[in-house]
Design an enzyme around this catalytic site. Structure first.
Site, short mmCIF file in Angstrom:
data_model
loop_
_atom_site.label_atom_id
_atom_site.label_comp_id
_atom_site.label_asym_id
_atom_site.label_seq_id
_atom_site.Cartn_x
_atom_site.Cartn_y
_atom_site.Cartn_z
N GLY A 33 -9.64 -28.27 13.03
CA GLY A 33 -10.56 -27.73 14.04
C GLY A 33 -9.95 -27.66 15.43
O GLY A 33 -8.73 -27.72 15.58
N LEU A 35 -9.89 -25.02 17.19
CA LEU A 35 -9.04 -23.87 16.87
C LEU A 35 -8.46 -23.19 18.11
O LEU A 35 -9.15 -23.03 19.12
CB LEU A 35 -9.84 -22.85 16.04
N GLU A 37 -4.97 -20.26 19.33
CA GLU A 37 -4.26 -19.04 18.88
C GLU A 37 -3.27 -19.32 17.75
O GLU A 37 -2.92 -18.41 17.01
CB GLU A 37 -3.56 -18.36 20.06
N GLY A 38 -2.77 -20.56 17.65
CA GLY A 38 -1.89 -20.91 16.53
C GLY A 38 -2.64 -20.80 15.22
O GLY A 38 -2.19 -20.16 14.26
N HIS A 39 -3.84 -21.42 15.19
CA HIS A 39 -4.69 -21.31 13.99
C HIS A 39 -5.04 -19.84 13.74
O HIS A 39 -5.05 -19.38 12.59
CB HIS A 39 -5.98 -22.10 14.18
N LYS A 151 5.17 -24.86 12.94
CA LYS A 151 5.11 -25.87 14.01
C LYS A 151 5.21 -27.28 13.45
O LYS A 151 5.85 -28.15 14.03
CB LYS A 151 3.80 -25.69 14.79
N ASP A 152 4.55 -27.49 12.31
CA ASP A 152 4.61 -28.79 11.65
C ASP A 152 5.57 -28.69 10.47
O ASP A 152 5.16 -28.63 9.31
CB ASP A 152 3.20 -29.20 11.22
N GLN A 155 5.53 -31.32 7.66
CA GLN A 155 4.30 -31.14 6.87
C GLN A 155 4.46 -29.97 5.89
O GLN A 155 4.13 -30.08 4.71
CB GLN A 155 3.13 -30.88 7.82
P1 AMP Z 1 -4.06 -28.70 12.70
O1 AMP Z 1 -5.46 -28.25 12.96
O2 AMP Z 1 -3.35 -29.15 13.93
O3 AMP Z 1 -3.95 -29.66 11.54
O4 AMP Z 1 -3.27 -27.40 12.25
C1 AMP Z 1 -3.72 -26.58 11.20
C2 AMP Z 1 -2.63 -25.62 10.83
O5 AMP Z 1 -2.31 -24.80 11.96
C3 AMP Z 1 -1.34 -26.32 10.40
O6 AMP Z 1 -0.77 -25.62 9.30
C4 AMP Z 1 -0.48 -26.19 11.64
O7 AMP Z 1 0.91 -26.18 11.35
C5 AMP Z 1 -0.92 -24.85 12.18
N1 AMP Z 1 -0.61 -24.75 13.61
C6 AMP Z 1 -0.92 -25.65 14.58
N2 AMP Z 1 -0.43 -25.25 15.77
C7 AMP Z 1 0.23 -24.09 15.55
C8 AMP Z 1 0.96 -23.17 16.39
N3 AMP Z 1 1.13 -23.38 17.70
N4 AMP Z 1 1.49 -22.07 15.81
C9 AMP Z 1 1.34 -21.84 14.47
N5 AMP Z 1 0.65 -22.66 13.65
C10 AMP Z 1 0.11 -23.76 14.17
#
Ligand code: AMP
Length: 283
Positions: A33, A35, A37-39, A151-152, A155
């Protein structure tokens, strides 16, 4: 159309069975959550490739190694639902803790040496928690394709290996890191940075770029490539690690002989930021 917000596994399965019976390809984007722009980039990719897009929103306690990090993790379900609506998401899966873990999680996924380095070294149990919740979510959603951010990187490497080792019938897609104009990788945790900390934060990416330049200009000794960069870290941030690793095993390489990932973690105040870049040495 407004995405349906589903909170129970039973409702989720029923809804997704219906989508599958219409032979719609199921795309899945797991998130915690808040959320950004990456999400959104992951969701757009899923929207382009799949007939039914599921976004899960669940802050997974199992993967937090510090109680204060979990307590301070941003939560914004209403805003997130609006973002999902704008992006054309079909289903939001937002279970409460008891739905996800009705009983204590006795069986967990041991990710072995994949967690020996980088974040795994500094966050005991983190990737066990990630791998466990991702495997649970895959069992609940049954996606054809699942989307994760580069980014991760650790993971992503672990999810790929879990899928391979446990024969999970899903295709894993990695999506490029989305950044602010100054290079800072978007992260839900960026919201916690004070203006002063925000000014320091982009230095992590600059550091990674510097190491990448050295490797791409022919420096093959990993310690050489990182050494000078580390010496230049400003006092305002504390570098937890900066390593050159194999993209699959996530183990440090001493000599760069093929594609590698340069990954780092930087503490800025009480916020921990991670980032990485992929690079290939000259032939
Ligand atoms: P999170 O909510 O942080 O667990 O992230 C959910 C998904 O979004 C994971 O697969 C992250 O790698 C991806 N994500 C987080 N930040 C970015 C970003 N800046 N660019 C691309 N994907 C991202």
């Amino acid at each position: 159309v407004t995405p349906e917000i589903v909170t129970s596994v039973a409702d989720l399965r029923e809804r997704l069975d219906a989508a599958r019976s219409e032979s719609r390809r199921l795309g899945f984007v797991p998130t915690m959550g808040a959320l950004h722009e990456g999400h959104a980039s992951l969701i757009r990719r899923a929207r382009g490739e799949c007939g039914h897009v599921v976004v899960s929103i669940f802050v997974n306690p199992l993967q937090f190694d510090r109680p204060d990090d979990l307590a301070r993790y941003p939560r914004s379900l209403e805003r997130d639902a609006a973002v999902c609506e704008r992006l054309g998401v079909d289903t939001i899966f937002a279970p409460v803790l008891e739905e996800m873990y009705p009983r204590p999680q006795v069986c967990t996924v041991d990710v072995g040496p994949l967690a020996d380095h980088l974040c795994g070294r500094f966050r005991p149990g983190h990737f066990r928690g990630v791998a466990t919740v991702v495997l649970k979510l895959f069992q609940m959603v049954g996606p054809d394709i699942a989307y994760f951010g580069d980014k991760d990187a650790q993971q992503l490497a672990i999810v790929r290996r879990v899928v391979s080792d446990f024969s999970v019938p899903v295709v894993i897609v990695g999506v490029a890191t989305v950044r602010e104009a100054d290079g800072l990788a978007l992260s839900s945790r960026n919201a916690r940075l004070s203006p002063e900390e925000r000014a320091v934060a982009p230095r992590l990416y600059r550091l990674l770029q510097e190491v990448r330049r050295r490797i791409e200009s022919g420096v093959r000794d990993a310690a050489d490539a990182t050494g000078q960069a580390v010496a230049a870290v400003p006092g305002a941030g504390r570098l937890e690690y900066l390593d050159v690793v194999d993209p699959e095993t996530m183990h440090p390489v001493a000599t760069v002989a093929g594609p590698v990932i340069v990954a780092g973690a930087l503490w800025v105040g009480s916020t921990r930021l991670i980032d990485n870049v992929r690079c290939t040495p000259p032939a």
